[in-house]
Motif scaffolding. Structure first.
Motif, PDB file in Angstrom:
ATOM      1  N   THR A  26      12.549   8.428  64.230  1.00  0.00           N
ATOM      2  CA  THR A  26      12.498   9.885  64.074  1.00  0.00           C
ATOM      3  C   THR A  26      11.074  10.371  63.919  1.00  0.00           C
ATOM      4  O   THR A  26      10.667  11.373  64.531  1.00  0.00           O
ATOM      5  CB  THR A  26      13.330  10.314  62.849  1.00  0.00           C
ATOM      6  N   TYR A  27      10.266   9.670  63.125  1.00  0.00           N
ATOM      7  CA  TYR A  27       8.890  10.108  62.901  1.00  0.00           C
ATOM      8  C   TYR A  27       8.025   9.864  64.131  1.00  0.00           C
ATOM      9  O   TYR A  27       7.145  10.672  64.450  1.00  0.00           O
ATOM     10  CB  TYR A  27       8.326   9.402  61.670  1.00  0.00           C
ATOM     11  N   ILE A  28       8.265   8.763  64.832  1.00  0.00           N
ATOM     12  CA  ILE A  28       7.537   8.530  66.089  1.00  0.00           C
ATOM     13  C   ILE A  28       7.870   9.626  67.095  1.00  0.00           C
ATOM     14  O   ILE A  28       6.985  10.160  67.783  1.00  0.00           O
ATOM     15  CB  ILE A  28       7.881   7.136  66.660  1.00  0.00           C
ATOM     16  N   ASN A  29       9.156   9.990  67.167  1.00  0.00           N
ATOM     17  CA  ASN A  29       9.572  11.062  68.078  1.00  0.00           C
ATOM     18  C   ASN A  29       8.909  12.391  67.720  1.00  0.00           C
ATOM     19  O   ASN A  29       8.525  13.162  68.600  1.00  0.00           O
ATOM     20  CB  ASN A  29      11.095  11.224  68.048  1.00  0.00           C
ATOM     21  N   SER A  30       8.762  12.659  66.429  1.00  0.00           N
ATOM     22  CA  SER A  30       8.127  13.902  65.993  1.00  0.00           C
ATOM     23  C   SER A  30       6.644  13.916  66.327  1.00  0.00           C
ATOM     24  O   SER A  30       6.079  14.965  66.674  1.00  0.00           O
ATOM     25  CB  SER A  30       8.322  14.095  64.490  1.00  0.00           C
ATOM     26  N   VAL A  31       5.989  12.764  66.225  1.00  0.00           N
ATOM     27  CA  VAL A  31       4.583  12.658  66.627  1.00  0.00           C
ATOM     28  C   VAL A  31       4.450  12.933  68.129  1.00  0.00           C
ATOM     29  O   VAL A  31       3.530  13.633  68.576  1.00  0.00           O
ATOM     30  CB  VAL A  31       4.008  11.276  66.269  1.00  0.00           C
ATOM     31  N   ILE A  32       5.373  12.388  68.917  1.00  0.00           N
ATOM     32  CA  ILE A  32       5.360  12.626  70.362  1.00  0.00           C
ATOM     33  C   ILE A  32       5.539  14.106  70.658  1.00  0.00           C
ATOM     34  O   ILE A  32       4.825  14.685  71.492  1.00  0.00           O
ATOM     35  CB  ILE A  32       6.470  11.798  71.055  1.00  0.00           C
ATOM     36  N   LEU A  33       6.488  14.752  69.963  1.00  0.00           N
ATOM     37  CA  LEU A  33       6.736  16.181  70.176  1.00  0.00           C
ATOM     38  C   LEU A  33       5.491  17.001  69.854  1.00  0.00           C
ATOM     39  O   LEU A  33       5.096  17.886  70.629  1.00  0.00           O
ATOM     40  CB  LEU A  33       7.909  16.634  69.317  1.00  0.00           C
ATOM     41  N   GLY A  34       4.864  16.715  68.723  1.00  0.00           N
ATOM     42  CA  GLY A  34       3.652  17.458  68.364  1.00  0.00           C
ATOM     43  C   GLY A  34       2.526  17.239  69.342  1.00  0.00           C
ATOM     44  O   GLY A  34       1.778  18.169  69.667  1.00  0.00           O
TER      45      GLY A  34
END
Length: 519
Positions: free
Chosen positions: A378-386
């Motif tokens: 989830t946190y890796i995905n959020s970094v990608i989104l940002g």
């Protein structure tokens, strides 16, 4: 007021406008002489910290939805309300702060705004109940909205017109930087099992409590950094404080160039105006009020009133879809992370989660609640989104001049509609992250284009008020979207995605009604 008085007042108003325009030109020339140096590096770094603190204020709750759902006994609707609270707080102070900023100064509101944001983010970190956390997030929004417009004004007014646009484009990229930093801090703190019980279990600090306490330090730092900056020279000029304005420009010059004051070409600027301004009769409150209403009256007449309504609708929908997708992404990513072993269909996973959530609603102090905590994915995905959200500022700077703001908005609208529909049929983690990230990035660009068109279509005398009204309606979209999304999600996974796609289709069609701006 007689006809002669009205004519005299109108003539005085025109003279004042010409004088103000000339003084702004003088400030621009003095700022060009100051160059670009350490002061502006300090200014940009301060804006970076401030905008990151703003991202934390608006988006931090989305990362604790799964972590604190048992501690705070939250259902889907309560999660949506918690996400909406900062934006609801911003609605209450945005327009009022916009008016008062011109009277009391940019620096005053920035420092007070970030100081209040720090205090209530700190209280959020100490909260033990859902009610306390909700009220604290609301108050964070109230104080941050008071500082936001002042922060942007302060940043732009220390830059001359030759570099102002570039500086503001750089500042717009700080928001995705804040999203990446927030995801990394969430990753580092929320994965920890920190539970400290005090006073016999009456006061418990969980990982998400420490998370908010850590985030509050950014608002505290922003408050300190802005307190160290001088007031805007433009504000001093508007208040006829020529001595203070000159001293600020001298400070910028000496800090940037490391030269003595004697080498500054404009070291004696406005000295001859001080004696004259002291003899002038100050405008009465009645005249100031009449002048203010006279300036904003065209905004409520054709054609500006039509553009005001249109841009309010566009920004309402753009910010609604952007905020909903961004704030609910961590929760949806967590659902995919926990339910992806059962199926590859996104809607099957979400429907399974909502069904399990109803079954596991805590009956007594969360004892029967089984939380689905966010994992590393989830946190890796959020970094990608940002990271992907860095693209809109770059794209807009290259394409806007070639295709125009309206045409680019229409293209983005059709892309957003297609991507929102495609999210419903994403059948893998990679496709879900790719579609969500691209959708958020393009909807961000749509909101940015709407706000840029407001600056282009409205004259200087009504621009600030028009932007305040448009942003207020946009934040109303953020509030309503965060509350309605879980309700629609509870009705069925496909419902919110089809609904969002439909309203984006409406705003895209409305954009065709915007006539090209004549240069």
């Amino acid at each position: 007021m007689s006809e002669v008085d009205l004519q005299s007042f109108a003539e005085t108003g025109r003279t004042a406008q010409l004088k103000a325009k000339f003084e702004i030109t003088e400030v621009n020339l003095a700022l060009k002489e100051c160059g670009f140096g350490f002061f502006h590096v300090r200014l940009i770094f301060t804006a970076l910290v401030g905008l990151i603190a703003g991202v934390f204020m608006g988006s931090s709750t989305s990362y604790i939805l799964s972590e604190a759902e048992c501690d705070l006994d939250m259902n889907l609707l309560e999660k949506g309300i918690l996400n909406a609270m900062p934006y609801l707080g911003m609605l209450t102070s945005c327009i009022i702060a916009g008016f008062l900023t011109d009277a009391f100064g940019r620096k005053t509101f920035v420092v007070l705004g970030f100081g209040g944001t720090f205090i209530f983010t700190f209280i959020s970190g100490l909260s033990q109940t859902y009610i306390v956390l909700t009220i604290s997030k609301f108050c964070e929004g109230v104080f941050f909205a008071a500082s936001y417009s002042s922060m942007l004004a302060l940043t732009s007014e220390f830059c001359h017109d030759g570099v102002r646009d570039q500086i503001m484009i750089v500042a717009s990229s700080f928001i995705p930087i804040g999203q990446v930093v927030l995801a990394l801090m969430s990753w580092g703190i929320l994965l920890q099992d920190w539970n400290v019980s005090l006073f016999g279990g009456m006061f418990v600090l969980h990982s998400w409590n420490y998370y908010f306490l850590a985030l509050s330090l950014w608002a505290c730092l922003a408050c300190i950094l802005y307190a160290l900056l001088p007031e805007s020279p433009m504000y001093h000029i508007s208040q006829h404080n020529y001595d203070e304005a000159r001293e600020v420009l001298i400070k910028v010059y000496t800090e940037n160039t490391r030269k003595s004051v004697e080498t500054f070409k404009y070291k004696d600027l406005w000295k001859d105006k001080i004696a004259v301004s002291e003899k002038q009769e100050p405008m009465t409150f009645q005249k100031q009020l009449s002048s203010a209403f006279h300036n904003i009256r065209p905004m409520f007449q054709k054609p500006l009133v039509w553009y005001l309504v249109l841009f309010c609708i566009l920004n309402f929908i753009s910010m609604k879809i952007y905020t909903v997708l961004r704030t609910w992404f961590p929760q949806l990513s967590t659902i995919v992370e926990h339910y992806s072993n059962e199926t590859s269909d996104l809607c099957v996973m979400i429907d399974s989660y909502t069904r399990d959530l109803k079954v596991s609603v805590p009956e007594t102090n969360g004892q029967n609640c089984i939380e689905a905590r966010s994992g590393t994915e989830t946190y890796i995905n959020s970094v990608i989104l940002g990271s992907i959200c860095f693209i809109p500022p770059i794209v807009s700077s290259f394409l806007v001049k070639k295709v125009g703001k309206r045409n680019l908005y229409i293209v983005c609208g059709f892309l957003t509609m297609a991507l929102t529909l495609a999210v419903r049929w994403s059948n893998s983690k990679i496709s879900m992250v790719a579609l969500f990230s691209t959708d958020v990035a393009i909807s961000t660009l749509m909101a940015s284009l709407t706000q840029t068109m407001v600056l282009e279509y409205f004259p200087t005398t009504t621009r600030s008020l028009a932007m305040a009204v448009v942003m207020t309606l946009g934040r109303t979209g953020s509030v309503s979207g965060n509350i309605l999304f879980p309700i629609l999600l509870d009705m069925g996974c496909a419902v919110p995605f089809f609904t969002l796609a439909a309203i984006v289709g409406v705003t895209t069609l409305l954009a065709f009604l915007i006539s090209p701006k004549k240069e």
